[in-house]
Structures are given as structure tokens and as C-alpha cells.
Design an enzyme around this catalytic site. Structure first.
Site, mmCIF file in Angstrom:
data_model
loop_
_atom_site.group_PDB
_atom_site.id
_atom_site.type_symbol
_atom_site.label_atom_id
_atom_site.label_comp_id
_atom_site.label_asym_id
_atom_site.label_seq_id
_atom_site.Cartn_x
_atom_site.Cartn_y
_atom_site.Cartn_z
ATOM 1 N N GLU A 191 -11.086 -0.147 -5.854
ATOM 2 C CA GLU A 191 -11.356 0.535 -5.084
ATOM 3 C C GLU A 191 -10.499 1.717 -4.821
ATOM 4 O O GLU A 191 -9.221 1.441 -5.165
ATOM 5 C CB GLU A 191 -11.736 -0.113 -3.645
ATOM 6 C CG GLU A 191 -12.439 0.620 -2.510
ATOM 7 C CD GLU A 191 -12.323 0.199 -1.126
ATOM 8 O OE1 GLU A 191 -11.273 -0.239 -0.760
ATOM 9 O OE2 GLU A 191 -13.360 -0.001 -0.513
ATOM 10 N N ARG B 200 0.796 -1.100 0.015
ATOM 11 C CA ARG B 200 0.003 -0.028 -0.023
ATOM 12 C C ARG B 200 0.866 1.204 -0.018
ATOM 13 O O ARG B 200 0.487 2.025 -0.556
ATOM 14 C CB ARG B 200 -1.043 0.091 1.287
ATOM 15 C CG ARG B 200 -2.055 -0.738 1.273
ATOM 16 C CD ARG B 200 -2.530 -1.263 2.674
ATOM 17 N NE ARG B 200 -3.439 -2.319 2.521
ATOM 18 C CZ ARG B 200 -5.090 -2.043 2.938
ATOM 19 N NH1 ARG B 200 -5.218 -0.698 3.259
ATOM 20 N NH2 ARG B 200 -5.690 -2.936 2.686
#
Ligand code: B12
Ligand code: B12
Lengths: 134, 453, 453, 134
Positions: C157, C86
Site C-alpha cells: 500500500e 514508518r
């Protein structure tokens, strides 16, 4: 083929009983439905009177054992050796082990015992059983 | 000595019970702790009270069950009676209690209160000092209720209709009315000694495809019969219908109409509460699904704004639940009620109007019956099929009303039998039903019974 | 070769990935099964789609997780990425993946997609032939999204605001906008080859006392940024607020306004879906309570009429859930959605008006910024504190907005900071707050964080 | 008393961190909050720089172990024997056994280890620990 059916003892659960009647009729049986709150003696009387081939007892409220333990002795009063004795529903109070409960009711004199089995599954087995006997 | 007193003496003279000391019982009730009265708890709590179901044959097992409930801060304890006692078969109950005590195996599906007696039972009730609700299903509950009240059980469930049509095959209906009149009188009498005894009607009835209109009619009639005898605290109830909207509509209408008719009959001093039953029909075999179902019921109870919720357990499809499973539901239900805030006010005018009309139409027909007393009017109405519930085992029930679910799982009246509802109301019901032409009606009714499986 | 193509070549030239074959990837997407596209499933289903959360470090464990989900008929599979990836720290991810593979112990909290690569991952995705949704929280997701799309993951997303303010401490905001523009462009491009790729914004944000007005503003802005680049299928989302009414109000307003603004900006050909997240804040330690909470979220998702629900598990308070716990939630959630029928239409005009006003007021201020492009207007607005979320770890967040719960657990704005809302709107918020004078405000905020405990 | 605090590694869970800062201040500590996404080296630097008495690390996302296994070797570079090393939060991925996890982190060089313990309980223990040392 004639079937006497009903719910044994002080038991008022009528829903399955109504559905059993419908399903038996759809399968071509002639049905004598004694309804709920029926005692073992009344069942035997009806079987003798109608010369039924099958006695199909339901018990839902868990108190079957107390009401059916005398079946053997009642049976011995009449010549009922060709009648199939069948019981189903919830055959004990609380959660029961089917592996223990089935032999117990067979000992009491039932040929076919169904603890928490769907009625149509049970009636399928009955038809197979009748087929095999023929 | 008045008639009631004579009857009471006869009733408690039953061979199955120990000597009954009315004076002592009155003294006990006069001084009983306020905590034993649910009427007191209703008044002093803003939360939905949580009441499980439960009862075991032996004293010890009920005591342990209550201990388990106490741990999870239950609001109201249940005392569920076994089915032999429910049918006044105290001898069978006695035998099976004995077997249960000897064998460690439960041969009864509830607590045989008569056989245990009030002296023993009161010890338990006062020990826990929490309101207890009597759950039975007995058409002739006279002795049972005497023993219950003497034990400190100050909420009595049932009524001549709601405990007869679903619970009995051939108990005479007229007798049921008279025997319940006795119950109301005794409750009313004791209510004067201390706080009010609460009476509760049993709205779930046969728990299967019961049309809300008939449920509400029976709730209101049993409420009136009870208030008429002097009862001052009464709970009307119904169980989850299967459609959230129908639950909301039912609750809005019953709140409005029960108050309206209580006032109309001059009982504006009576308190009326609303009780919601978690799903009462056939439960799924998957216990996790049962928990989802139960929690969903709890959310709906919050939305409909009930005063009390009566719970089920993850064991429902299998048999009488263990005490642990039962306490688990109480804890989970209380948790969900605690986290549920910001509940919207919801109404559906069209549906509410229809249900209000149906209830009023049936009630009007009942009140218009020529008989002199309310109970006789109701008695006649049931015989005429004005009140008729699906799936009743009782021979007096007219059995012509057939219900089915619409596509939103609302219960709709397919065949109205002799129900005195207007053409407009019945047309509304029929307009909602879309039958599947390729399948039999019976199969579609069976689908409606099994929606939660 | 245009600019985007040059940038894409540079991005996929990263040392951590195997050689990237664009021609082959286009061919794969052109011929990909319709079942891999959630946009297809949204179109062809009347039910709320159920999507769990989940990801493990190794290929095998994700495969087993998907098998478990398949058994319970999941609608959408998740692929949750580990927190090193991430933050584009592929080297740490590589090391910890190796440790995880060797030790049988998970050293990562998700799937390091870059290290596994698209050839390997695609094998798994096509095997299950079910839509997969990429869940990450990455400000610079360019490489990640290239690899995801090449793997057959057709829902992405995130967004430059919703994946930055809650997920990063000091990643430059302007870069995030540009990197997400890249993502939108690639999604739009591939959408032309077959069915639309779906983009979804992350409404839960910091999952703690987020005011609905700001959540909705961010949802609408990220939607506009995405549609502007040619994306044709977009999901706005939000998570359970803690008040059922506030959830209903939020959903009614977001449905109305997202459509309104999409049309206003000329995107009336785009499909907009609504996603509801089960409770995203702190979970109780009692796993049965967690299940009650989760089921309650499901009931609310039904009431608000979401198109998709994203689930939590009974293990939430303890750590990454086992695959069994995760599949259990999916089964239970699907069961509850199935039994929930007859959902009423609910609205609360006063609350909806207030929320609509607040969202419009903030959006107007954003649109009025002097910058030339939408993303620069938003960038400036965040810098000015027009958009400001509570509990953001990011240094650019203004951190002046303070929220608190009212007595119905609605999230209300206590300090508005620089939010450009009108006096009327802010007065409305303040009118709902009743502070307890005997306790510190901080303690009351902490209560509001812990409502589900 | 000076406390350096923050969340270690690539971890952005900020809520507990904000509450820890508030609670430490209420308890009278002087707080240096480095916030989320802080690496072990940065923590050590801050402790040295501020001459802190306590280093209080949070880790919520489960990846603490990977980030803290080098603490002993880092510690050995400085004279930090009077500093209390404390860690808390969710100290592993998935559900962990506290009985295993506490000794592991003590081995890495932490004096006080709290796996899934409420922050105020942990801070109570810290205050007791400080009291006992005095
Ligand atoms: C509806 C219901 C009621 C209604 C009944 C209304 C009526 N007159 O019919 C009301 C509310 C009045 C009621 C009352 C009571 N009930 Co009740 N009731 C139920 C419930 C929720 C559903 C029953 C039902 O209608 N199911 C739908 C029908 C179609 O299915 P079924 O009856 O389960 O039968 C299926 C099978 O068993 C099978 N089957 C039935 N008979 C036969 C025969 C054969 C040969 C075969 C093969 C199959 C078969 O076919 C059916 C379809 O698959 C069940 C729990 C459940 N199952 O979810 C409890 C349940 C049966 N009730 C129970 C009890 C104990 C009572 C009470 C004593 C109250 C109490 N203590 O809680 C009273 C009984 C009073 C009395 N004298 O009997 C218990 C029985 C406990 C046990 N066995 O251990 C149950 C299991 C609930 C529980 N977990 O405690 N009940
Ligand atoms: C809110 C939340 C988020 C928000 C965070 C927003 C933000 N910026 O803060 C969002 C949605 C962005 C998020 C993202 C992620 N999250 Co998160 N998140 C949560 C959640 C639901 C609540 C956390 C919270 O705020 N709690 C309230 C605060 C007050 O309490 P707390 O943080 O739990 O801390 C308590 C104690 O641990 C203690 N404590 C904390 N530090 C210390 C220190 C000491 C010394 C002491 C004594 C005590 C102590 O005090 C607090 C109060 O008691 C938890 C699950 C849960 N707890 O319910 C998961 C959880 C922490 N997240 C988790 C994960 C994995 C992630 C993600 C990687 C996504 C994913 N794979 O699911 C990303 C992380 C990205 C990253 N780079 O770190 C996991 C961690 C897994 C594990 N340990 O095995 C959890 C447990 C969820 C789960 N079961 O999977 N998350």
C-alpha cells in the site's frame, strides 16, 4: 413407522412443522400432521387412533411447559408404553439453559427432548433411537 | 341505542374484565395528551420513528421494559400481547399470569391485557406519555381493542386478513371481517374526539417467502376496509424481503398505489404512512450476526424511506429478548438512522412495472367479484385462491402459491395457483428463476427460508 | 550492474538488517504459492474481499492475531507497521520492540518489520498461505518494501502523495517521488517472476473532510506513476465520506476515470481494483455504535461495488484493537456481505458530472505543467497548490482548501484555494452549502468532523 | 498567557492539534503550535525561548510513554517550576485503564493528565487550575 406430529397449544408457527412433515416423509415415515394449534388431548387421541409409533410435538412460541405438564396423567389413561414421545423447538420463554430444560420435559414424560436443535439433527437421533430399540 | 352500541355493551360485558365505563373512557380520550398519539408524531417528525417489539406477562416487567426504552429515547412503545389472549383464551392467560406472578418465571410470551384491565394499564401508558402500539395477531380483537383504547393505546395493528391467515388455524374468516369492522368503527369514532387513532396493517404476514404482490394487495385492501369505516390515519407495512432491490421496489410501488387507491375510493383526506419491519424470518444463532442483520435492515429502512421501523433484537433466535437487549437495538437503530445521510433516490422501472401490474391485476379481480360489499368481495377472493399466502396455518388459505428465491434473493412466484395475474406477469416471474437441476425444489425453498442463518 | 541494482544493494546494506540474499529471494518469489498473491484472489473471486487492519510489536502476537483471523476465514491479512519504522527510525523501533518483548506491554503501535527481518517474517507469511497486505504510511519505504517482498508480502500500500501528505511533517516531497519510483520498479520486476504484485493507493488521506475530487485525482496520479514503471495490478481506494450518495458517486466516477486514464496512457493490460475503507474518521465512544457504524460501512461497500473492503473495529476510539475484536469485525463483515443480495445499480448524473469535471479539470492542469516527467508535473502541482488536502501535517501542503459538510453530509469545497477547478464546478459546490449564520464556520467544520460521534 | 503546544514523537495525528489551537486562541491564550512530530527536547526549547506558562502536549498514536519518560531529567536542566505541564490524547497502546495511566504520567512530571478526554473539557480544567494558582 407411523408418526403423529403438530404444534402444541396456542402456537401458530407453521414453517418448521411443514419442513418436519417433508423430512419425515423423505425418511420413509408415514406422517399424520395435525398442524398448528393442537392440544395435547388431540395428539393423544390421534396416536391412539392411528396406532402411531412416535408422537413428535413442536413448540416454538415458548409456551410448551404450560401445555405439556399434564402429559403423565394423560398417558396413564391409555396403554402407550411403546410409543416414543418427542418434543422440540423453543421450549421456554426467553433464553433458556438447555441443561435445565431437558430434564424438566423428561420428567413430564418425554423420551426425546430437543431445545433449539435443528429438526434434522433431532430426526437423526430419533432414527438412532428407533434402531437401538429394535 | 344503535347496533354498534349494543354490540359494544355486549363485548365489554365479558366475565374476564372489570366494569367498563364508556363515559369515563370518552372523557379520558378527549383530554388525552397529544404525545400519546402516533398520528401526531408522524406529522411532526422528519425522522424515521423507531419502535421495538416487546411485552411481558406482569405489569412490573412491562413497566421496567418501558423505563429501559425511555432511557434510549424510544419513539413508539410496543405492547405485545401473549398468544392465549390472541386466541381469546382469557382463562389460560389468567392461569399463566398467576403462575408468572408467583414464580418469577414468565409463563406467557406477552402481556395479557384483558386480565390486567384498562384502569391498571392506563396508569402505565399515561406515566410514560409516549405513543403505544398494540401488537397482537388476534382475529377477534374487539374486546382487546376496547381495553387498549381505554388504556391510552392509540395505534392498533392488524386487520382481518393480515392477522388471520398467518395467525390462526380455523377462526372463521367472515367473522374476522365483521369483528375488524367493529374495530375500525370504534377507532373512527374515537378519532373524532381528539387526534386520529392510527391503524396499521401487518405486512410481514407469515414472514417467510411472502411474495410482494400479495403483501401489497393485502395492505391496500385492509387500508380500504379501514378508511371505509372512517379511519383517517393508516400505516401500510412490509418486512425486509432479503433482497435490497426488492425492498426498494416494494416501497416505491406501495407508496404510489396505496395513495392511488385511497384517493380513488374517495379518501384523499386520509394520511398514509409506511412502516418497515426489520427481518421477520428465521434469525441466525450467532448474536453478533443478528446485530449485523438488524443494522442492515435499518440501513435499508432508510433507503426505502419508511416513516417507522419496527426492530428485532440480538436475542431473536433464542426467545423473548431481555429488556436490555431490546433497548440496545433501539439505541443502535437510532444511531444508524442519525448517521445515515445522503440517501440516494433509487428505482428499478422494470421491476416496479411488473409489481404494479401484478397488484393491479389481483385487485381488479377482487373488485370484479360479484358480491355487494368490499369485505365480501375479499372474502370470496380468498376462498377462490385469488389471495393465497405461502406458509399460512389457516385452513381457508388456498396453499397453492409456491415461491422461491432467485439468485439475488428476490422472492419469485414459482407456482401461481389461482392468483389472477396475467401471463405476462407470471412469465416475468418465471424468467427470473433458475432452478438447480441437481437438487430438489424443496431443498431450494428451504435454502430460501434460511438465507440469514 | 545497472543503477537500480546499485541502489538496491545500498538500501539493503542497512545496519539494522541481517544479510540480504537477492538470489534466494528471487527463487522464493518465483516459486511462491499463488495463494499469497492478492492479484490472484481478485481474479478468482466474485465476492468482496475482507481485510482487517492490524499489527503488534512481537512476532508471537502477530502470529496469534493471524490465527484468530484464520478462524473467521479472512481473505487478506494485514501487516501494519509501527510509526517509528514508518519514519525510518529503526533505532527507536528496536528499543521499543525490546521493551515490548521484555515487559509483555506493547510499546509500539505496529510490527517493526525491519527489526524482525525477512527470514523470520517469511516463516509466518508462508505458514498462513493467505495474501498479506503491507500497511505503513512511509515516504521512504524502499527498505521496508524490499524486506516485505522478500517475506512473501505481495501487496504494497501507499504512494508518494498518499503516504506523504497525511503521514509526514517535513519529509522532502521530491525524494518521496524518487523513493516510490524505486518501489514501483522493484514490484514490477518481481511481478515478472510469478503472478503480479499488487500496488494500492491510500485514498483516505487525512481521513477528515477530504473532498472526493482531490482524493480521486491523487488515486489516478499514483496509479499512473505505478503503471508507468511496469506494475500490472493496481487498486485505487477511498474511504466512507459520511454521505451514502457521495460514496456512490465517488465510486462510479473513480471506476470510470481510473480505467479511462490507465487506457489513455497505454496501460490497457493493467488490472484496476476498487478498495473501500470503512469509516476512517473519528469514532464514537460507544462500542455498540461503532459496530453499527462499521456494519453501515459494509452495506455501503456492497452498494458501491468495491472489490475489497478494509475494516475497523469496535475498539477504534480506544486504541489498537484486541485480536478478538478485530476477528469479530471480519466475521460480521463477511456475514453482512453474504446476506446482502439484490443490490441496485445507483447513479446520480448531476453529481457524477460535477465530480468528473472537477477531477478532469485538476488533472488537466497537472498534465499541462511544463515539467518533463509526470512525477515532476505532480511535484510542481502540489507546490503550486493545485493539489491541496485539508488536515495535512506536511509543510508543503498548501492548506488553503477548506471543506464543510452540506445538510446531507456531503463534503463540499468552501474555499478552493489554488485548486484549478472551473467556476462552474466551484459554483456547484457553493450552491450546496448552507451556512448557519448564527454560528462560526469553524464550529460548523467541527460538527462535520464529528458526525459519527 | 502563553501556551506551547504540539504532538509528541513520531505521531502525525493533526486534527485535534488544529482544533486545540483554535480553542486556545478563542480562550485568549497566545499560542505557539509546533505541530505534529515534535520531540520533547524541541518542546522544552520552545517553552524556554517563549517563556511560556503552559506546555500542552498531545499524543494520539499510543506511543506517548516512550517519548515522555525522560521529562523529569530534562526539566531538571532548566528552571521550569512555574510552567504547567499538561498532556492529553490516547496515552497508551490498546485500551488503557485511566486509573493506572494518570498516576504514571504524573510521575513522569506532568501536572495535568487527560487520557481520552475531550479537548475542551481538558482546557476547562486548565483554566480552573490557572485560576486556582493565581
Ligand atoms: C416467523 C416467525 C413468526 C411468524 C410465524 C408465521 C407462521 N404462521 O408460521 C409470525 C410473525 C406470525 C410470528 C408470530 C409470533 N411469534 Co414468532 N417467530 C418467528 C421467527 C422469526 C422464525 C420462525 C421460523 O419460521 N423459523 C424457521 C423454521 C424452519 O425454524 P424454527 O421454527 O425456528 O424451528 C427450528 C427448530 O426449533 C427445530 N424444531 C422445530 N420443531 C421441532 C421439533 C423437534 C422434535 C425437533 C428436533 C426440532 C424442531 O427445527 C427448525 C429448524 O432448525 C422466530 C424467531 C427465529 N427462530 O428466528 C420467532 C419466534 C418463534 N416467535 C416468537 C413469538 C413469541 C411470537 C408471538 C407470540 C409474537 C411475539 N410475542 O413476538 C407470535 C405467536 C403467535 C402464536 N399464537 O403463536 C418467539 C418465541 C419466544 C420464546 N420461545 O421465548 C420467537 C423465538 C421470537 C422471539 N425471540 O421472541 N412469529
Ligand atoms: C484519523 C486517524 C488517522 C489519520 C490521521 C490523519 C492526520 N494526519 O491527522 C491517519 C489515517 C493518517 C492515521 C494514521 C495512523 N493512526 Co490513526 N487514527 C485516526 C482516528 C480514526 C481519528 C483521529 C481523529 O482525527 N479524531 C478527531 C480528533 C478531533 O480527535 P482525537 O484525535 O481523537 O483527539 C481527541 C481527544 O484525544 C482530545 N485530545 C487530543 N489531544 C489532547 C490534549 C489534551 C491536553 C487534551 C485535554 C485532550 C486532547 O481531543 C480530541 C477531541 O475530543 C483515530 C481513532 C479515533 N479517535 O476514532 C485513529 C488512532 C488515533 N490512530 C491510531 C494509529 C495506531 C495510527 C497509525 C499508527 C496506524 C495504525 N497502526 O493503525 C497511523 C499513525 C502514523 C503515525 N506516525 O502517527 C490509533 C492509536 C492507537 C492507540 N493509541 O492505541 C487510533 C486510536 C486508532 C486505533 N484504534 O488503532 N490515523
Amino acid at each position: 413407522m407411523k408418526v403423529v406430529t403438530g404444534v402444541v397449544g396456542n402456537d401458530v408457527h407453521v414453517v418448521a412443522n411443514r419442513l418436519i412433515e417433508i423430512s419425515l416423509k423423505e425418511r420413509g415415515f408415514e406422517v399424520f400432521n395435525l398442524g398448528v394449534n393442537t392440544y395435547l388431548e388431540e395428539f393423544i387421541d390421534a396416536v391412539v387412533e392411528t396406532r402411531a409409533d412416535v408422537l413428535l410435538i413442536s413448540s416454538l412460541n415458548g409456551e410448551a411447559e404450560g401445555w405439556c405438564r399434564d402429559l403423565q396423567s394423560l398417558k396413564s389413561n391409555y396403554d402407550l408404553k411403546d410409543v416414543i414421545f418427542m418434543i422440540g423447538g423453543n421450549l421456554g420463554v426467553g433464553e433458556m439453559n438447555p441443561a435445565e430444560i431437558v430434564p424438566k420435559f423428561k420428567d413430564y414424560g418425554f423420551d426425546l427432548v430437543f431445545h433449539q436443535v435443528d429438526l434434522n439433527e433431532g430426526l437423526d437421533v430419533l432414527e438412532e433411537y428407533l434402531g437401538a430399540r429394535r | 341505542m344503535n347496533l354498534l352500541a349494543i354490540e359494544r355493551d355486549a363485548i365489554v360485558g365479558n366475565e374476564f374484565i372489570e366494569n367498563f365505563d364508556f363515559a369515563e373512557v370518552e372523557e379520558f380520550i378527549k383530554n388525552a395528551s397529544a404525545n400519546l398519539f402516533i398520528s401526531h408524531k408522524f406529522k411532526n417528525s422528519n425522522e424515521i420513528l423507531v419502535q421495538p417489539r416487546g411485552g411481558f406477562p406482569t405489569y412490573d416487567k412491562v413497566f421496567e421494559l418501558y423505563e429501559e426504552f425511555e432511557k434510549v429515547k424510544v419513539d413508539v412503545l410496543p405492547l405485545t400481547i401473549d398468544s392465549n389472549t390472541r386466541l381469546n383464551d382469557y382463562e389460560s392467560a389468567r392461569k399463566m399470569l398467576k403462575l408468572s406472578e408467583e414464580s418469577e418465571m414468565d409463563m406467557l410470551n406477552g402481556y395479557p391485557l384483558i386480565n390486567h384491565g384498562y384502569r391498571t394499564t392506563r396508569r402505565m401508558i399515561t406515566h410514560f406519555d409516549t405513543p403505544v402500539s398494540l401488537r397482537h395477531g388476534t382475529p377477534d380483537a374487539r374486546l382487546l381493542v376496547e381495553v387498549a383504547l381505554a388504556s391510552g393505546i392509540f395505534e392498533i395493528e392488524g386487520g382481518p386478513i393480515s392477522y388471520l391467515l398467518p395467525y390462526s388455524k380455523n377462526f372463521p374468516l367472515d367473522k374476522a371481517f365483521l369483528y375488524w369492522k367493529y374495530v375500525e368503527k370504534v377507532c373512527a369514532k374515537y378519532s373524532k374526539l381528539n387526534l386520529p387513532i392510527n391503524r396499521e396493517s401487518f405486512g410481514p404476514l407469515s414472514a417467510t417467502l411472502q411474495p410482494p404482490a400479495i403483501v401489497l394487495v393485502i395492505q391496500i385492501l385492509e387500508m380500504l376496509l379501514s378508511l371505509e369505516e372512517g379511519v383517517k390515519s393508516f400505516s401500510v407495512s412490509f418486512s425486509q424481503t432479503g433482497s435490497m432491490n426488492q425492498d426498494i421496489v416494494s416501497s416505491n410501488v406501495i407508496k404510489k398505489l396505496s395513495r392511488f387507491y385511497a384517493d380513488k375510493f374517495g379518501h384523499d383526506d386520509a394520511t398514509i404512512n409506511l412502516v418497515y419491519h426489520q427481518w421477520m424470518g428465521a434469525f441466525p444463532r450467532d448474536k453478533n450476526f443478528s446485530e449485523s442483520l438488524i443494522n442492515t435492515s435499518t440501513v435499508i429502512a432508510s433507503i426505502v424511506g419508511a416513516d417507522k421501523i419496527i426492530t428485532k433484537t440480538r436475542d431473536e433466535a433464542f426467545g423473548i429478548p431481555t429488556k436490555e437487549a431490546n433497548a440496545l437495538t433501539v439505541a443502535n437503530t437510532k444511531y444508524t438512522l442519525k448517521i445515515l445521510k445522503g440517501i440516494p433516490k433509487i428505482s428499478d422501472e422494470e421491476e416496479e412495472e411488473n409489481l404494479t401490474n401484478e397488484v393491479n391485476e389481483i385487485l381488479e379481480a377482487v373488485f370484479n367479484d360479484k358480491a355487494d360489499t368490499l369485505w365480501r368481495k375479499i372474502f370470496n377472493s380468498i376462498k377462490k385462491g385469488y389471495i393465497d399466502i405461502p406458509f399460512s396455518p389457516h385452513i381457508i388459505n388456498n396453499n397453492e402459491v409456491i415461491t422461491i428465491r432467485d439468485k439475488n434473493f428476490n422472492i419469485r412466484i414459482l407456482e401461481k395457483g389461482k392468483l389472477p395475474i396475467s401471463k405476462k406477469s407470471f412469465d416475468y416471474e418465471k424468467s427470473k428463476i433458475k432452478l438447480d437441476k441437481d437438487r430438489t425444489v424443496v431443498d431450494q425453498i428451504i435454502d430460501g427460508i434460511g438465507i440469514m442463518l
